[in-house]
Design a protein around this motif. Sequence first.
Motif, PDB file in Angstrom:
ATOM      1  N   LYS A 175       9.009  16.102 -12.649  1.00  0.00           N
ATOM      2  CA  LYS A 175       9.299  15.199 -13.773  1.00  0.00           C
ATOM      3  C   LYS A 175       9.349  15.922 -15.116  1.00  0.00           C
ATOM      4  O   LYS A 175       9.905  15.406 -16.080  1.00  0.00           O
ATOM      5  N   GLU A 176       8.814  17.145 -15.182  1.00  0.00           N
ATOM      6  CA  GLU A 176       8.826  17.929 -16.418  1.00  0.00           C
ATOM      7  C   GLU A 176      10.043  18.850 -16.513  1.00  0.00           C
ATOM      8  O   GLU A 176      10.271  19.475 -17.551  1.00  0.00           O
ATOM      9  N   LEU A 177      10.813  18.956 -15.448  1.00  0.00           N
ATOM     10  CA  LEU A 177      11.960  19.863 -15.416  1.00  0.00           C
ATOM     11  C   LEU A 177      13.186  19.221 -16.045  1.00  0.00           C
ATOM     12  O   LEU A 177      13.258  18.000 -16.196  1.00  0.00           O
ATOM     13  N   LYS A 178      14.164  20.072 -16.364  1.00  0.00           N
ATOM     14  CA  LYS A 178      15.440  19.623 -16.916  1.00  0.00           C
ATOM     15  C   LYS A 178      16.559  20.363 -16.194  1.00  0.00           C
ATOM     16  O   LYS A 178      16.380  21.506 -15.773  1.00  0.00           O
ATOM     17  N   PRO A 179      17.729  19.719 -16.065  1.00  0.00           N
ATOM     18  CA  PRO A 179      18.869  20.432 -15.467  1.00  0.00           C
ATOM     19  C   PRO A 179      19.149  21.742 -16.206  1.00  0.00           C
ATOM     20  O   PRO A 179      18.962  21.836 -17.423  1.00  0.00           O
ATOM     21  N   ASP A 180      19.567  22.743 -15.451  1.00  0.00           N
ATOM     22  CA  ASP A 180      19.881  24.098 -15.917  1.00  0.00           C
ATOM     23  C   ASP A 180      18.660  24.993 -16.095  1.00  0.00           C
ATOM     24  O   ASP A 180      18.803  26.146 -16.473  1.00  0.00           O
ATOM     25  N   GLN A 181      17.453  24.500 -15.822  1.00  0.00           N
ATOM     26  CA  GLN A 181      16.268  25.360 -15.866  1.00  0.00           C
ATOM     27  C   GLN A 181      16.165  26.161 -14.576  1.00  0.00           C
ATOM     28  O   GLN A 181      16.512  25.680 -13.506  1.00  0.00           O
ATOM     29  N   SER A 182      15.671  27.391 -14.693  1.00  0.00           N
ATOM     30  CA  SER A 182      15.429  28.232 -13.528  1.00  0.00           C
ATOM     31  C   SER A 182      14.009  28.007 -13.039  1.00  0.00           C
ATOM     32  O   SER A 182      13.073  28.029 -13.832  1.00  0.00           O
ATOM     33  N   VAL A 183      13.868  27.784 -11.737  1.00  0.00           N
ATOM     34  CA  VAL A 183      12.567  27.578 -11.120  1.00  0.00           C
ATOM     35  C   VAL A 183      12.504  28.442  -9.864  1.00  0.00           C
ATOM     36  O   VAL A 183      13.455  28.494  -9.087  1.00  0.00           O
ATOM     37  N   ASN A 184      11.384  29.105  -9.674  1.00  0.00           N
ATOM     38  CA  ASN A 184      11.165  29.954  -8.519  1.00  0.00           C
ATOM     39  C   ASN A 184      10.736  29.067  -7.351  1.00  0.00           C
ATOM     40  O   ASN A 184       9.732  28.368  -7.436  1.00  0.00           O
ATOM     41  N   HIS A 185      11.507  29.087  -6.262  1.00  0.00           N
ATOM     42  CA  HIS A 185      11.233  28.324  -5.048  1.00  0.00           C
ATOM     43  C   HIS A 185      10.963  29.318  -3.930  1.00  0.00           C
ATOM     44  O   HIS A 185      11.892  29.959  -3.442  1.00  0.00           O
ATOM     45  N   ASN A 186       9.693  29.489  -3.553  1.00  0.00           N
ATOM     46  CA  ASN A 186       9.316  30.466  -2.512  1.00  0.00           C
ATOM     47  C   ASN A 186       9.871  31.853  -2.827  1.00  0.00           C
ATOM     48  O   ASN A 186      10.350  32.546  -1.941  1.00  0.00           O
ATOM     49  N   GLY A 187       9.831  32.233  -4.091  1.00  0.00           N
ATOM     50  CA  GLY A 187      10.265  33.565  -4.485  1.00  0.00           C
ATOM     51  C   GLY A 187      11.727  33.686  -4.839  1.00  0.00           C
ATOM     52  O   GLY A 187      12.184  34.755  -5.219  1.00  0.00           O
ATOM     53  N   VAL A 188      12.489  32.597  -4.721  1.00  0.00           N
ATOM     54  CA  VAL A 188      13.922  32.633  -5.014  1.00  0.00           C
ATOM     55  C   VAL A 188      14.202  31.797  -6.259  1.00  0.00           C
ATOM     56  O   VAL A 188      13.826  30.627  -6.335  1.00  0.00           O
TER      57      VAL A 188
END
Length: 115
Positions: free
Chosen positions: A32-45
Amino acid sequence: MFTGIVECTGIIKSVSSAGANKNFLVESPISKELKPDQSVNHNGVCLTVTAVSGNTHTVTAVEETLQKTNLNTWLPGLHINLERSLTLQQRLDGHIVQGHADTISTCLKRKEKNG
């Protein structure tokens, strides 16, 4: 850029194909704190957020990412580690990493150690 320190875990809620790419719907405490176009690490990716709705967010893995990671094996119900990208206002408790996959490798041997 990331520190490599896991912030929380998320759960893959659904997986859908989009041509040679895959979309993953992830439920997590930080969605809920994220926004489109943000980079987030998912299991190292490193994956880019494409949509946010309530406590879920969607990311797309392109064909090259699917070829160089294990994301092609992700199914609903899988728990994954999440980390938001680094800001210069926070401590660097880990180390600076990009999260971009360059190649694949095979583990030839695994040895259990105490601790």
